[in-house]
Design a protein around this motif. Structure first.
Motif, short mmCIF file in Angstrom:
data_model
loop_
_atom_site.label_atom_id
_atom_site.label_comp_id
_atom_site.label_asym_id
_atom_site.label_seq_id
_atom_site.Cartn_x
_atom_site.Cartn_y
_atom_site.Cartn_z
N MET A 78 9.34 -2.69 5.31
CA MET A 78 10.77 -2.50 6.07
C MET A 78 10.06 -2.15 7.55
SD MET A 78 11.80 0.62 3.39
CE MET A 78 13.74 0.69 3.66
N VAL A 79 10.97 -2.61 8.69
CA VAL A 79 10.45 -2.01 10.03
C VAL A 79 12.00 -1.53 10.44
CG1 VAL A 79 10.19 -2.81 12.08
CG2 VAL A 79 8.87 -3.95 10.35
N SER A 80 11.88 -0.54 11.09
CA SER A 80 13.11 0.05 11.76
C SER A 80 12.54 0.53 13.26
CB SER A 80 13.51 1.22 11.10
OG SER A 80 14.44 1.97 11.52
N LEU A 86 -1.64 1.47 34.28
CA LEU A 86 -1.41 0.50 33.55
C LEU A 86 -2.57 0.27 32.53
CD1 LEU A 86 0.71 -1.62 36.03
CD2 LEU A 86 1.52 -0.97 33.81
N GLU A 87 -3.57 0.27 33.21
CA GLU A 87 -4.77 0.07 32.41
C GLU A 87 -5.17 1.15 31.40
OE1 GLU A 87 -8.04 -0.62 35.07
OE2 GLU A 87 -9.67 0.08 33.62
N GLU A 88 -4.56 2.31 31.81
CA GLU A 88 -4.99 3.41 30.66
C GLU A 88 -3.91 3.65 29.75
OE1 GLU A 88 -5.95 6.96 32.88
OE2 GLU A 88 -7.94 6.04 33.28
N TYR A 89 -2.94 2.94 29.80
CA TYR A 89 -1.54 3.04 28.74
C TYR A 89 -2.15 2.56 27.68
CZ TYR A 89 2.34 3.14 26.17
OH TYR A 89 3.46 3.57 25.21
N SER A 90 -2.02 3.11 26.47
CA SER A 90 -2.04 2.48 25.16
C SER A 90 -1.03 3.00 24.24
CB SER A 90 -3.36 2.96 24.52
OG SER A 90 -3.52 4.25 24.41
N ALA A 91 -0.48 2.10 23.21
CA ALA A 91 0.44 2.62 22.22
C ALA A 91 -0.34 3.38 21.23
CB ALA A 91 1.08 1.49 21.53
N ALA A 92 0.41 4.38 20.41
CA ALA A 92 -0.34 5.32 19.49
C ALA A 92 0.28 5.05 18.18
CB ALA A 92 0.04 6.78 19.80
N LEU A 93 -0.59 5.33 17.11
CA LEU A 93 -0.24 5.30 15.64
C LEU A 93 0.01 6.66 15.54
CD1 LEU A 93 -2.50 2.35 14.18
CD2 LEU A 93 -0.19 1.95 14.84
N ARG A 94 1.21 6.93 14.87
CA ARG A 94 1.30 8.27 14.49
C ARG A 94 1.77 8.49 12.86
NH1 ARG A 94 0.81 11.31 18.92
NH2 ARG A 94 1.57 10.47 21.25
N GLU A 95 1.70 9.66 12.08
CA GLU A 95 2.11 9.78 11.20
C GLU A 95 3.77 10.01 11.14
OE1 GLU A 95 1.29 11.48 7.73
OE2 GLU A 95 -0.44 9.92 7.96
N PRO A 96 4.54 9.23 10.41
CA PRO A 96 5.90 9.74 10.46
C PRO A 96 6.39 11.18 10.11
CG PRO A 96 5.59 7.56 9.21
CD PRO A 96 4.17 8.29 9.48
N TYR A 131 11.52 8.86 6.06
CA TYR A 131 10.59 8.76 6.84
C TYR A 131 11.06 8.47 8.37
CZ TYR A 131 7.48 8.17 2.90
OH TYR A 131 6.94 8.19 1.52
N SER A 132 10.75 9.40 9.09
CA SER A 132 11.18 9.14 10.52
C SER A 132 10.32 9.42 11.55
CB SER A 132 12.65 9.97 10.95
OG SER A 132 13.32 9.49 11.61
N MET A 133 10.98 9.24 12.87
CA MET A 133 9.97 9.28 14.11
C MET A 133 9.42 10.61 14.49
SD MET A 133 8.39 6.90 15.94
CE MET A 133 7.30 7.47 16.85
N LYS A 187 0.65 -1.29 0.04
CA LYS A 187 -0.08 -0.13 0.07
C LYS A 187 0.96 1.35 -0.27
CE LYS A 187 -4.06 -2.01 2.34
NZ LYS A 187 -4.52 -2.02 3.64
N GLY A 188 2.13 1.18 0.18
CA GLY A 188 3.03 2.24 0.19
C GLY A 188 2.81 2.97 1.44
N GLU A 189 2.23 2.41 2.43
CA GLU A 189 1.86 2.96 3.63
C GLU A 189 3.03 3.09 4.69
OE1 GLU A 189 -0.90 0.75 5.80
OE2 GLU A 189 -1.41 2.18 7.07
N ALA A 190 3.32 4.20 5.24
CA ALA A 190 4.37 4.45 6.27
C ALA A 190 3.63 4.73 7.55
CB ALA A 190 5.57 5.29 6.25
N VAL A 191 4.02 4.17 8.80
CA VAL A 191 3.44 4.58 10.01
C VAL A 191 4.40 4.58 11.07
CG1 VAL A 191 2.58 2.08 10.38
CG2 VAL A 191 1.32 4.02 11.47
#
Ligand code: DON
Length: 585
Positions: A409-411, A273-283, A294-296, A111-115
């Motif tokens: 690719m994963v970095s 701990l219960e409220e923690y969540s990881a986030a998906l962000r635009e690079p 594309y970076s963090m 999909k050419g998608e970077a996240v």
């Protein structure tokens, strides 16, 4: 290079020297013969590992091998990365973790998608501006680095599980199997693990649970080659593998963490701990001489300042000026100063304060900065101020890169902050707690452990993520994979990644040469140009004459990179920290 072409006798001699050098400096590449290498690599001083289908590069061999097995079985780069992430928590416990946090940059080919997956730790709800100050209002680094207070709410389990769920193809149980086996049955302690445990020992001696887990009964150290078994960690990993990340954030493990915190006067509760969540962000995105970067994004400062520096340097013909010449280093150091000054003012958790990402990464801003620079000019750091924006890093971390046959690719860079984090293990879990809270700016003008300054944007607040320098990065050329890279190194991470990129793009190096080449670093304050050994004395003299204070430092960073050229993947695990492995198939 031309010289090599003209004289085949010299070429043979050079290859012999290169092979010897490679054997000593980079054991991971020692098995390669020059004649096996595809075309351009034959002229190189340092040979990268190469393969056609998939590749994993990490700082620890069991992790690389486990990831590669997943790729060989048909798993994708994310499957392999999640496997590597869990294995490192067992076999590379100084930085690999489930009690810390990090960032994963994923680029899916189809999909050419970077996240960007943000699984940075968060401050507990009960933190206040005074938590890390003593009675006189001074920063108490014992609290921020070595106490239970130093731990942020861990993000790794949430981050790896999210990556697998969104972009992976294998069940969590499969991804975690090698980690569980290695924890349960043990693995031979490497020289690096034995040495790092030795360094951590004084602090660990204050923590009976850490001594119980990482030393033999009676406190004797594990010698290289002896087997380290981590039964509690194996049980913890099994719970996660069977019940998903909820086991960590809501189940039995959460209860154990919260109970321990309460006993020791820490802040993390079951609610945290219960409220923690990881986030998906635009690079964050940028371009550099026709390559796409594309970076963090924030809460890392890495991507923003990587792109800011690349934008500035794009205006100078570095390739013509030469690698590590005084002229080039001068320009790089000036670009670095601007970036780190901006970091001190503008960067923080974007969920709390708007970070001017667009402005900082724009070509127009770079043009303005460039007007204040010219080869030969050095601006003292006191005169460099953070730019005005429109309103609106013996310490440890580890990076790994994965590329699969489909071009995914994963970095990934993740950390406990220092070696073994706070050195505190939660009883009965095998989980080492991070000391990431020290990455907050506790008080204006007070640097953190990496000498980094910050302000209100990075002050501790409940549920806020502390600013990071971790810079997992992928680079594309014409929409196709070109480079996956990143490094540990605290404040040195961003400039390490910068030099990997300029080394391959401006100076035409292969990924081993780009990794091995001596590095330089300037972080605005302190006003010092740090250099690794290996830069010529003449160059250093010229730089001193221009006004730099040179600090010849220990090595900087440990880049773990994969580069794609033609049909081949080339990998390099930084020889600065031996024990890593680049392997493909
Ligand atoms: O997130 C950060 O920027 C730091 N906690 C990273 C620490 C680090 O890289 C130490 N490694 N060598």
């Amino acid at each position: 290079m031309n010289y090599f072409k003209r004289d085949s006798l010299t070429l043979c001699a050079a290859l012999l020297v290169a092979a010897l050098l490679t054997a000593f400096i980079s054991p991971v590449t020692a098995s390669l013969r020059a004649a096996d290498l595809p075309g351009p690599a034959r002229e190189a001083i340092f040979h990268p590992v190469y393969a056609r289908n998939g590749m994993v590069v990490s700082e620890e061999k069991h992790a690389t091998e486990a990831g590669l097995n997943v790729l060989k079985e048909g798993g994708n780069a994310v499957d392999a990365a999640v496997t590597v992430g869990f294995v490192l928590a067992v076999t590379f416990p100084r930085a690999g973790n489930i009690g810390g946090g990090g960032f994963m940059l994923v680029r899916m080919a189809e999909k050419g998608e970077a996240v960007a997956i943000d699984y940075r730790e968060k401050a507990p709800l009960a933190v206040t501006a005074r938590t890390f100050l003593d009675e006189d209002g001074n920063v108490d680094t014992e609290k921020s680095r070595y106490s239970v207070l130093s731990a942020g709410v861990p993000g790794t389990v949430a981050g790896l599980a999210l990556a697998l769920e969104k972009y992976g193809t294998i069940p969590l149980e499969r991804a975690m199997r090698p980690a569980i086996e290695l924890a349960e049955n043990g693995f031979p302690v490497s020289e690096g693990l034995a040495a790092s445990l030795n360094d951590a020992r004084l602090r660990m001696e204050k923590e009976p649970e850490s001594m119980r887990v990482f030393f033999k009964e009676g406190g004797e150290a594990y010698a290289p080659g002896e087997i380290l078994v981590q039964k509690d960690l194996a049980e913890t990993l099994k719970l996660i593998s069977e019940n998903g990340s909820n086991a960590f954030y809501e189940g039995e493990i959460a209860v154990k963490i919260a109970r321990f915190m309460k006993e020791r006067g820490g802040l993390i509760t079951e609610k945290d701990l219960e409220e923690y969540s990881a986030a998906l962000r635009e690079p964050v995105r940028g371009t550099y001489r026709g390559y796409e970067i594309y970076s963090m994004p924030p809460p890392s400062s890495g991507g923003v300042h990587l792109i800011e520096m690349l934008n500035v340097l794009e205006g100078f013909p570095l390739g013509e000026y030469g690698h590590n010449t005084a002229r080039t280093i001068n320009l790089m150091a000036e670009a670095m100063k601007f970036a780190y000054a901006d970091r001190s003012e503008h960067l923080g958790d974007p969920d709390f304060k708007k970070v001017p990402v667009e402005a900082l990464t724009s070509k127009e801003y770079a043009e303005k900065l460039r007007k204040r620079m010219s080869p030969g000019r050095v601006t003292p750091s006191v005169l460099v101020k953070p730019g005005k924006m429109p309103p609106g890093e013996g310490r440890n971390t580890t990076h790994f890169s994965v590329v699969d046959s489909a071009g995914n690719m994963v970095s990934n860079t993740y950390t406990l902050n220092f070696d073994y984090g706070s050195k505190i293990t939660v009883p009965g879990t095998g989980i080492l707690l991070n000391n990431e809270m020290d990455d907050f700016s506790m008080k204006p003008g007070e640097p953190n452990a990496y000498g980094l300054l910050g302000g209100q944007a990075n002050a501790p607040e409940p549920e806020k993520r502390m600013l990071s320098s971790m810079t997992p990065t992928v680079v594309l050329k014409d929409g196709e994979p070109f480079l996956a890279t990143g490094s540990p190194g605290g404040s040195l991470i961003i400039t390490t990644v910068l030099q990997i990129i300029t080394n391959v793009i401006d100076f035409g190096m292969n990924i081993s040469e780009a990794t091995n080449a001596p590095r330089v670093h300037h972080q605005w304050l302190p006003d010092k140009l740090r250099v690794e050994r290996g830069i010529s004395g003449d160059t250093l003299r010229l730089l001193t004459e221009r006004g730099y204070t040179i600090d010849t430092s220990n090595t900087m960073g440990s880049a773990q990179s994969i580069m794609k050229k033609g049909e081949f993947l080339y990998g390099a695990s930084d020889p600065r920290r031996p024990g890593g492995l680049a392997e493909g198939y």
